[in-house]
Design an enzyme around this catalytic site. Structure first.
Site, mmCIF file in Angstrom:
data_model
loop_
_atom_site.group_PDB
_atom_site.id
_atom_site.type_symbol
_atom_site.label_atom_id
_atom_site.label_comp_id
_atom_site.label_asym_id
_atom_site.label_seq_id
_atom_site.Cartn_x
_atom_site.Cartn_y
_atom_site.Cartn_z
ATOM 1 N N LYS A 83 9.481 -13.475 -19.058
ATOM 2 C CA LYS A 83 8.308 -12.604 -19.092
ATOM 3 C C LYS A 83 8.332 -11.591 -17.944
ATOM 4 O O LYS A 83 7.825 -10.471 -18.086
ATOM 5 C CB LYS A 83 7.026 -13.433 -19.052
ATOM 6 C CG LYS A 83 6.747 -14.186 -20.341
ATOM 7 C CD LYS A 83 6.537 -13.237 -21.518
ATOM 8 C CE LYS A 83 6.084 -13.984 -22.760
ATOM 9 N NZ LYS A 83 5.814 -13.079 -23.919
ATOM 10 N N TYR A 95 10.433 -19.496 -18.816
ATOM 11 C CA TYR A 95 9.396 -18.653 -19.416
ATOM 12 C C TYR A 95 9.002 -17.532 -18.467
ATOM 13 O O TYR A 95 8.940 -16.358 -18.852
ATOM 14 C CB TYR A 95 8.183 -19.516 -19.755
ATOM 15 C CG TYR A 95 7.009 -18.758 -20.330
ATOM 16 C CD1 TYR A 95 7.060 -18.245 -21.618
ATOM 17 C CD2 TYR A 95 5.840 -18.590 -19.589
ATOM 18 C CE1 TYR A 95 5.974 -17.562 -22.157
ATOM 19 C CE2 TYR A 95 4.755 -17.920 -20.123
ATOM 20 C CZ TYR A 95 4.827 -17.412 -21.398
ATOM 21 O OH TYR A 95 3.743 -16.730 -21.933
#
Length: 226
Positions: free
Chosen positions: A149, A145
């Site tokens: 990002k 993640y």
């Protein structure tokens, strides 16, 4: 005076719906985009709807053609599409990382590629993508993640550098955590204690896009308190 036209991608999610309503209340003509019609059924009838999977590289250009034909050339793009995954670096698998990149980075890139020509012709535009604090500050337990990002945050810088000369401003908002229904269903209370409401984040997005000519040299916009 013509009403500004805003596309909200991921409009069926908690932040997406809140953003659609915030922009609509601010007087913009809003086109809500999501993968299924069912996800958009709770929106007001006066909101334009388009069904598309923005993570598909082939879907963005036809989507923009439909938006232009039904609502007009967009002045604003807000991308609220995103996915989360838990697990440290040792748990990351190629297929899972690729799938997360498609959602967290791919959608932002394909949508920007599709919307930019229309904004260039207008000589103005605002694009807002939804990033996250782990994309700029390393955190343990969500390696894939954070990687995706971080890629989105850098993409935002690149896009702003390339599009700003054409009058198009790009921002990436960086909420720490949003108290959407989906997050509330899976996250413990101690993590949600500092979460922002979707409505609060949507209001920040609306403030960013309300004035297309607003000077703002910050590409990354943190939405958390240290």
């Amino acid at each position: 005076m013509n009403t500004r036209i805003a596309i909200v991608a991921g409009a069926g999610g908690g932040l997406g719906k809140a953003t659609v309503l915030s922009l609509y209340t601010a007087g913009l003509t809003v086109v809500a985009v999501d993968r299924t019609e069912a996800n958009l059924k709770d929106l007001p009838a006066t909101i334009h709807r388009e069904i598309a999977d923005a993570t598909d590289p082939a879907a963005a250009a036809p989507l923009l053609e439909r938006v232009v034909a039904t609502a007009g050339a967009p002045d604003v793009l807000v991308n609220t599409i995103g996915a989360h995954a838990f697990g440290g670096f040792e748990t990351v698998r190629p297929q899972a990382l690729s799938a997360l990149m498609d959602v967290n980075v791919g959608a932002a890139l394909w949508l920007t590629q599709a919307v930019a020509p229309y904004m260039r012709r207008k000589g103005a535009g605002v694009i807002v993508h939804t990033g996250a604090r782990p994309g700029v500050e390393a955190a343990a337990g969500a390696a894939a993640y954070g990687i995706t990002k971080a890629a989105l945050a850098h993409l935002g810088r690149v896009l702003d550098r390339e599009l700003r000369p054409h009058g198009i401003r790009v921002n990436v908002i960086l909420p720490e955590l949003i108290a959407t229904a989906a997050n509330q269903a899976v996250l413990p209370a101690h993590l949600l204690a500092r979460a922002a409401t979707p409505e609060a984040v949507a209001d920040v997005i609306t403030s960013l896009v309300r004035d297309a000519t607003a000077p703002d040299d910050r590409v990354l916009i943190p939405l958390y308190d240290d």
